[in-house]
Structures are given as C-alpha cells and as structure tokens.
Design a protein around this motif. Structure first.
Motif, PDB file in Angstrom:
ATOM      1  N   ARG A   1      15.872  32.269   4.011  1.00 24.03           N
ATOM      2  CA  ARG A   1      17.295  31.924   4.040  1.00 24.03           C
ATOM      3  C   ARG A   1      17.785  31.568   2.636  1.00 24.03           C
ATOM      4  O   ARG A   1      18.924  31.837   2.286  1.00 24.03           O
ATOM      5  N   ALA A   2      16.912  30.934   1.831  1.00 23.73           N
ATOM      6  CA  ALA A   2      17.302  30.593   0.456  1.00 23.73           C
ATOM      7  C   ALA A   2      16.063  30.592  -0.413  1.00 23.73           C
ATOM      8  O   ALA A   2      14.947  30.428   0.088  1.00 23.73           O
TER       9      ALA A   2
ATOM     10  N   ASP B   1      32.504  35.330   7.680  1.00 21.19           N
ATOM     11  CA  ASP B   1      31.305  34.700   7.112  1.00 21.19           C
ATOM     12  C   ASP B   1      30.235  34.526   8.186  1.00 21.19           C
ATOM     13  O   ASP B   1      30.519  34.517   9.388  1.00 21.19           O
TER      14      ASP B   1
ATOM     15  N   GLN C   1      27.076  32.435  10.006  1.00 20.92           N
ATOM     16  CA  GLN C   1      26.592  31.081  10.262  1.00 20.92           C
ATOM     17  C   GLN C   1      25.181  31.179  10.831  1.00 20.92           C
ATOM     18  O   GLN C   1      24.938  31.922  11.784  1.00 20.92           O
TER      19      GLN C   1
ATOM     20  N   PHE D   1      23.618  26.883   7.972  1.00 21.54           N
ATOM     21  CA  PHE D   1      24.006  27.600   6.755  1.00 21.54           C
ATOM     22  C   PHE D   1      25.269  28.383   7.062  1.00 21.54           C
ATOM     23  O   PHE D   1      25.378  29.008   8.110  1.00 21.54           O
TER      24      PHE D   1
ATOM     25  N   GLN E   1      27.455  31.230   4.982  1.00 16.75           N
ATOM     26  CA  GLN E   1      27.460  32.032   3.750  1.00 16.75           C
ATOM     27  C   GLN E   1      28.274  33.303   3.974  1.00 16.75           C
ATOM     28  O   GLN E   1      28.448  33.725   5.109  1.00 16.75           O
TER      29      GLN E   1
ATOM     30  N   VAL F   1      20.264  33.041  -0.035  1.00 18.58           N
ATOM     31  CA  VAL F   1      21.043  32.121  -0.864  1.00 18.58           C
ATOM     32  C   VAL F   1      20.211  31.783  -2.098  1.00 18.58           C
ATOM     33  O   VAL F   1      19.051  31.382  -1.987  1.00 18.58           O
TER      34      VAL F   1
ATOM     35  N   GLN G   1      26.078  25.273   2.745  1.00 15.08           N
ATOM     36  CA  GLN G   1      27.411  25.785   3.085  1.00 15.08           C
ATOM     37  C   GLN G   1      28.215  25.937   1.810  1.00 15.08           C
ATOM     38  O   GLN G   1      28.416  24.961   1.083  1.00 15.08           O
ATOM     39  N   TYR G   2      28.661  27.146   1.550  1.00 15.71           N
ATOM     40  CA  TYR G   2      29.260  27.435   0.246  1.00 15.71           C
ATOM     41  C   TYR G   2      30.693  26.979   0.131  1.00 15.71           C
ATOM     42  O   TYR G   2      31.262  26.974  -0.959  1.00 15.71           O
TER      43      TYR G   2
END
Lengths: 361, 177
Positions: free
Chosen positions: A102-103, A136, A138, A165, A167, A173, A191-192
């Motif tokens: 995820r990141a 977006d 989620q 999240f 994005q 991410v 969360q951006y």
C-alpha cells in the motif's frame, strides 16, 4: 462543542458494562504493586510465559514474513493491480484485494513497505468531499510496516490496525523522505487530502546501523503520540537539523499567540521526535509568553535547571534526591557519570553530554 | 478545580492515590476498554496508569485538568500495549490472570454484558471514530481538549465526531429495520 446531541447519547452515558469494572479489588491490586507486594508466583509464571510466548511469536513472525515475501508482487513500477476488484456499478466499486504493497519508502540500507495484514476492503469514494474526489480510492484494513534490508527477510516494525487510506489511485503511496544527519525519516500519510490536517506516522532508518523503527512524537507539555499532523498544502521540512511542522491553526482553533510552527529534535536513542521547549519559531523576540519547560533540583544549596522533557532530566532530579552527586568518580558505584565544574553539572550518556546549569535569580 | 494541589507535588502520598482512584478509576478503566476492546488489557492499562501517575506526579503541571492528564497517560499506555498485543494474544498459561480473576461463571456473564445495545454499535466503530465519540459522550471534553489529547487538528476532531455520529445512526437504522 455542538449542543445538538443525538437522543441515543443518553443511552451511552452509562456503561459500557453492567457492573463496575474498577472495583475495590482493582484498587487493592494497584496499591499492592506500588508497595511491592505483588504475587511473586504470578510474576514468575508471567515471566516464563512471556519468554515462551515471545519465542513462539518470533517463529510465527518469521513464517508470516516469508509468506508475505512470496505474496508481494515484484513489479518494477509503482502500478500494482488490485486483485479481486468488484464490478463497475453506480460509481462505487467494492472488492477485497489480495496482499499488495500500500505504501513504501526506500532508504540507502533497505526498504519500508506497508502491507495489509489480512487483505483490505477497496472502494471508490463515491462523492467529492474534503477527503478527496469522487473517483478517489479508499482502502480499509489492518496493516503492517515491514522493513527489508537487502536480501534479508523483512522485519515487522509496526502495526497499524483499522487504517483507512484515501488516494487518487491504487498506485503505491510513496512515503515522504526527510534527510537528517544520522537518519532518514519517512512520513506515511494515509490520506492525501483533508480540510483541516493531514495525519501521518514517522519511521526512522538509522544511517549508522541500518535499523528502522517507528518514531513517537513527544510534545513539550509531556504528552506523547504515535502520530502527528500538518495542514494540507504545507509540507513538513527539515531546517537546521530539526523537523518543522507548520501550524494547524485554523478557524475555530485560533490561539492568542497566532500560528506557531512546531519544532522537533530527532532523538534516535529515544526513538522519538521531541518537541523543542525553546522559543517558538516565528517568535523573534524569544518571548512568546510561554516559558520553556524546565526541571529544577537543589544540590549543595545551589539550584540547577535543565530543559524538560527528557529522561535525563528525571535522572538529574533522581540523582539529586538520592544525593548521588556526592559520590566521586572512580568508586564502585555505577551511577557516577556526573562531572562538575563552574558551568554546571554534566551527565554523559551514550556519547552525549547533558548539562544542568546553575539557576540565577 | 479539584485536586489542583497535585500540580505542586513532587511525590504522591497513598491517601491522594486512593482519592484519585476512587474518583477517576472507572473513567480510566472505561477509556482503556474503549481503546483496547479487551477487558484484560483494560485492567493492565489501568493499573499502569495509576502507577505512573503515582510515581510521576511531578510531571502534572496543571496545564490541563487532572482527568485529561490521566486520560492522556491512558491513551499512551494503551498504544504501547497494543503494539505488543501480538505477544499477548496467545495466552498459553491459565496462571496469568487479570485482576478480574476469581469470578463465577454467572458473575462473569452478568458483568460482561453491555448495559445497553448502543455499546454494541459504538464498539464496532473504527478506532478513530469510536475514540472521539466516547470522549464526547462520556468525558465531555471540549474540541480543543480532544485535539490536544489526540494530537490532531480541531477541525479533524469535528469531522470525525460528525462521521462517528453518522455511522452510529446508520447502524441503528439498520438494526431497527
């Protein structure tokens, strides 16, 4: 706070349980622990159990990490397709994805990756809001932060239960990397977008030993948290070796002194970002109306002060109360790391020197 | 403000400890339970909170109320316990008992029931929503106090509280239907 409380609030005023869970027995247990009269059999069996459970947990963690390595795709680009996505519908796609990254954040010595623990629920936001656009993505689930050094097996360094999240896409991410002298610090921002403040977690990768660990945020008022925040559009930065977080002050939250940046020192031995108790950034006079936090102690009739918070501050006070300063260096006592001169009392720890200066009144 | 004298203490006496346990013990235990969703962990966290308060009373400077200070310690302690929960989830030995040991099966059943079904709904909320909601319902903290306790922006507190209430109301509608 809103006075329009829903009717069901009254139902939640009592409880959650029928009985009182903190009763006289609970209070006695605390008093016994303080008095040092806890059940030795319980302590011993707890210690043995903890050791065995720890050994079993290490084996289980190794097994899980090996399985995760098999599951994590190794595509070179940041585009990881989501497996098991739902069908197209009215703009809200739902599905459970298989293990994905995820990141991530890449340091010189290794890589940090945030992976779901048991899959994640995925859907589009569906409607535009402060959190983002309607298209977006989620992602919801419980996650682990895994650090992998070279070709070694990954190590779980943090767990993030029940995370969301949000994005613009399903791309990995990229964590924000901030360079300090002794470590790279990676910021995970799930969360951006937000109208108020972007929450984030911080992880350090030590340049000297290559170790990675989560950082806590230790505030000047003594509180501590595993996360912090910054206003949207104003990124954290490193200035003069310190982390600067812009003020989150906004309508309804104004303070008398106006916006104040939050300044933190990176303390790798404490695994913490420690808010500087010195004058606030932007306060050129050095007098923001708030006194820097200090602790005081008395030794040989002289009052000394030392910046607070910090474990060494507690130790100075403890040493003064126990009259440890009287012990000269070279004796068999272990607590003899203090040196005294006209500038104050110095305590040497892990190659760093902390000084309590004489107070002048 | 009650217990204001504590901010001048460098050490706590036993009488003061008993006093604050009597006044805040249930609040602290309930908050620990809201955060951990586990009775045994709530027991352990609560014990640690009062022991820390006893030994570190000199760090209470009166900048917040005593209740908020204790809630902050509870939150930090609960997070540390949750980080090590992986090692606590496997309980192989019956000899490791909480302070709730010795209860009969009937007592255990009665005491483990929620006083109202609303708690079934609230305890199923995601952590971040549950936390602001219980702080609002049970502890009546202001937005600013919550923001400071949770280390988030005040606007985020309001957003989360709004979303938390929405989720509870949605769940209550689903249950009724």
């Amino acid at each position: 706070m809103s006075h329009d409380k829903p009717a069901w609030y009254e139902r939640a005023r009592k409880g959650p349980f029928v009985g009182n869970s903190f009763d006289a027995r609970a209070r006695q247990a605390i008093e016994k622990r303080i008095a040092g009269k806890g059940d030795p059999r319980r302590r011993k069996s707890a210690a043995v159990a903890t050791w065995l459970v720890g050994a079993a947990a290490v084996l289980l963690a190794v097994f899980i990490v090996v399985r995760l390595q098999d599951a994590v795709p190794s595509a070179p680009s940041g585009n990881h397709p989501v497996v098991g996505a739902g069908t197209e519908g009215s703009g809200k796609n739902e599905g459970i994805s298989a293990a994905v990254v995820r990141a991530e954040g890449t340091a010189e010595t290794g890589k940090l990756q945030v992976v779901p623990l048991n899959g994640e629920k995925q859907e589009t936001l569906g409607a535009a809001s402060c959190m983002g656009k309607e298209t977006d993505m989620q992602f919801q689930g419980s996650y682990r932060v895994v650090y992998t050094r070279g070709k070694e097996s990954g190590v779980v360094i943090d767990e993030l239960p029940e995370m969301t999240f949000i994005q613009p896409s399903a791309d990995i991410v990229q964590m924000t990397k901030l360079a300090f002298a002794d470590a790279d610090v990676f910021l995970l921002v799930p969360q951006y977008a937000d109208c108020h403040g972007l929450n984030f977690y911080a992880y350090a990768v030590d340049k000297n030993g290559g170790e990675a660990f989560p950082l806590s945020f230790r505030m000047a008022d003594g509180t501590e948290s595993n996360a912090s925040y910054y206003p949207p559009g104003e990124l954290p930065a490193v200035r003069d070796g310190q982390l600067v977080l812009p003020s989150g002050e906004g309508p309804g939250g104004e303070t008398a002194n106006g916006p104040q940046d939050r300044i933190f020192d990176l303390n790798l031995s404490e695994k913490a970002l420690v808010q500087s108790p010195a004058a606030m950034a932007g306060d050129v006079t050095g007098d923001s109306g708030k006194k820097a936090l200090t602790r005081s102690f008395v030794f040989s009739g002289q009052t000394y002060t030392i910046p607070y918070p910090g474990d060494y501050a507690e130790y100075f006070v403890h040493a003064a109360e126990a009259n440890l300063f009287q012990i000269k260096a070279g004796t068999k006592k272990k607590l003899t790391s203090f040196q005294e001169d006209e500038k104050g009392i110095h305590y040497v720890k892990d190659g760093r020197t902390f000084t309590a200066v004489p107070s002048i009144f | 403000m009650e217990h204001e004298f504590l901010k001048h203490m460098t050490t706590m006496d036993d009488a003061s400890l008993r006093d604050i346990m009597a006044q805040y013990g249930s609040d602290i235990w309930n908050y620990a339970y809201f955060l951990t969703k586990n009775r045994e962990l709530a027991d352990d966290v609560t014990q640690d909170v009062f022991i820390k308060a006893y030994y570190r009373i000199e760090t209470f400077r009166g900048q917040s109320s005593l209740k908020t200070w204790l809630l902050t310690i509870t939150r930090n302690t609960a997070f540390r316990y949750r980080r090590s929960t992986f090692f606590r989830k496997v309980n192989l030995f019956a000899s490791i008992t909480s302070i709730q040991s010795g209860r009969s099966a009937e007592t255990e059943y009665m005491e483990d029931r929620y006083v109202d079904d609303i708690w079934d709904v609230i305890m199923k909320l995601p952590d971040q929503y549950r936390e602001v909601l219980v702080l609002d319902i049970r502890y009546e903290l202001s937005t600013e106090e919550m923001a400071k306790l949770l280390n988030i922006a005040t606007g985020t507190v309001k957003s989360r509280l709004h979303r938390a209430r929405e989720k509870v109301e949605q769940n209550l509608k689903e249950v009724r239907s």
